[in-house]
Write an enzyme that holds these catalytic residues in place. Sequence first.
Site, PDB file in Angstrom:
ATOM      1  N   HIS A  53       0.850  -1.188   0.000  1.00  0.00           N
ATOM      2  CA  HIS A  53       0.000   0.000   0.000  1.00  0.00           C
ATOM      3  C   HIS A  53       0.892   1.247   0.000  1.00  0.00           C
ATOM      4  O   HIS A  53       2.114   1.137   0.132  1.00  0.00           O
ATOM      5  CB  HIS A  53      -0.968  -0.004   1.197  1.00  0.00           C
TER       6      HIS A  53
HETATM    7  P1  TYD Z   1      -1.811  -2.619   7.904  1.00  0.00           P
HETATM    8  O1  TYD Z   1      -1.215  -1.267   7.980  1.00  0.00           O
HETATM    9  O2  TYD Z   1      -2.711  -2.920   6.756  1.00  0.00           O
HETATM   10  O3  TYD Z   1      -0.658  -3.692   7.975  1.00  0.00           O
HETATM   11  P2  TYD Z   1       0.411  -4.149   6.863  1.00  0.00           P
HETATM   12  O4  TYD Z   1       0.982  -2.926   6.242  1.00  0.00           O
HETATM   13  O5  TYD Z   1       1.459  -4.883   7.620  1.00  0.00           O
HETATM   14  O6  TYD Z   1      -0.302  -5.005   5.900  1.00  0.00           O
HETATM   15  O7  TYD Z   1      -2.592  -2.864   9.269  1.00  0.00           O
HETATM   16  C1  TYD Z   1      -3.130  -4.133   9.614  1.00  0.00           C
HETATM   17  C2  TYD Z   1      -4.307  -3.906  10.555  1.00  0.00           C
HETATM   18  O8  TYD Z   1      -3.904  -3.217  11.746  1.00  0.00           O
HETATM   19  C3  TYD Z   1      -5.425  -3.069   9.959  1.00  0.00           C
HETATM   20  O9  TYD Z   1      -6.655  -3.687  10.333  1.00  0.00           O
HETATM   21  C4  TYD Z   1      -5.341  -1.733  10.639  1.00  0.00           C
HETATM   22  C5  TYD Z   1      -4.653  -2.032  11.952  1.00  0.00           C
HETATM   23  N1  TYD Z   1      -3.760  -0.940  12.348  1.00  0.00           N
HETATM   24  C6  TYD Z   1      -4.181  -0.015  13.288  1.00  0.00           C
HETATM   25  O10 TYD Z   1      -5.321  -0.065  13.796  1.00  0.00           O
HETATM   26  N2  TYD Z   1      -3.314   0.967  13.673  1.00  0.00           N
HETATM   27  C7  TYD Z   1      -2.077   1.068  13.144  1.00  0.00           C
HETATM   28  O11 TYD Z   1      -1.303   1.999  13.528  1.00  0.00           O
HETATM   29  C8  TYD Z   1      -1.660   0.127  12.146  1.00  0.00           C
HETATM   30  C9  TYD Z   1      -0.304   0.214  11.503  1.00  0.00           C
HETATM   31  C10 TYD Z   1      -2.528  -0.856  11.789  1.00  0.00           C
END
Ligand code: TYD
Length: 139
Positions: A53
């Site tokens: 992303h």
């Molecule tokens: P995401 O940023 O999509 O993880 P990655 O980049 O590793 O794929 O986040 C995964 C899940 O965690 C998503 O449901 C949102 C939650 N999240 C939060 O609530 N707060 C945060 O600061 C982060 C980074 C993620």
Amino acid sequence: MKSQDQLIRFINIPKIDDDCYLCFAQNPDHVPFMIKRVYYILKSQPNLSRGAHAHHKTQQILFCIQGSIKMVLDNGKKREEVILDKPETGVLLDKMIWHEMHDFQKDTILLVLASKRYENKDYIRDYEQFLVIANGKNK
Ligand code: TYD
């Protein structure tokens, strides 16, 4: 080349090495934004992939404080890869950089400093949409 044009920008922080390692990062010496959020990723299965992303506004610095990962950074024009495996060397992830983390080694720990609080609407999770926005903005 302007520093903003560089895709991979390392952030090197001090590592005090006596009977253990102690690393630290502070604004503005090492972190070019005010830290609003810290999160970490751990207990990964080997070869995990995460990310895929970009963020409209959030800037981040990613440290692999244990283990190693391969990071892919893409600004819509070029794509580069880097191995992160040193606790004192982070990568600055600017806003509007598509990023992927691959090849997590067992017991890898990623520590991330972020310039903004978590907001789902700051994410761009579709690569085609990212390309349209990134290349539109860079024209
Ligand atoms: P995401 O940023 O999509 O993880 P990655 O980049 O590793 O794929 O986040 C995964 C899940 O965690 C998503 O449901 C949102 C939650 N999240 C939060 O609530 N707060 C945060 O600061 C982060 C980074 C993620």
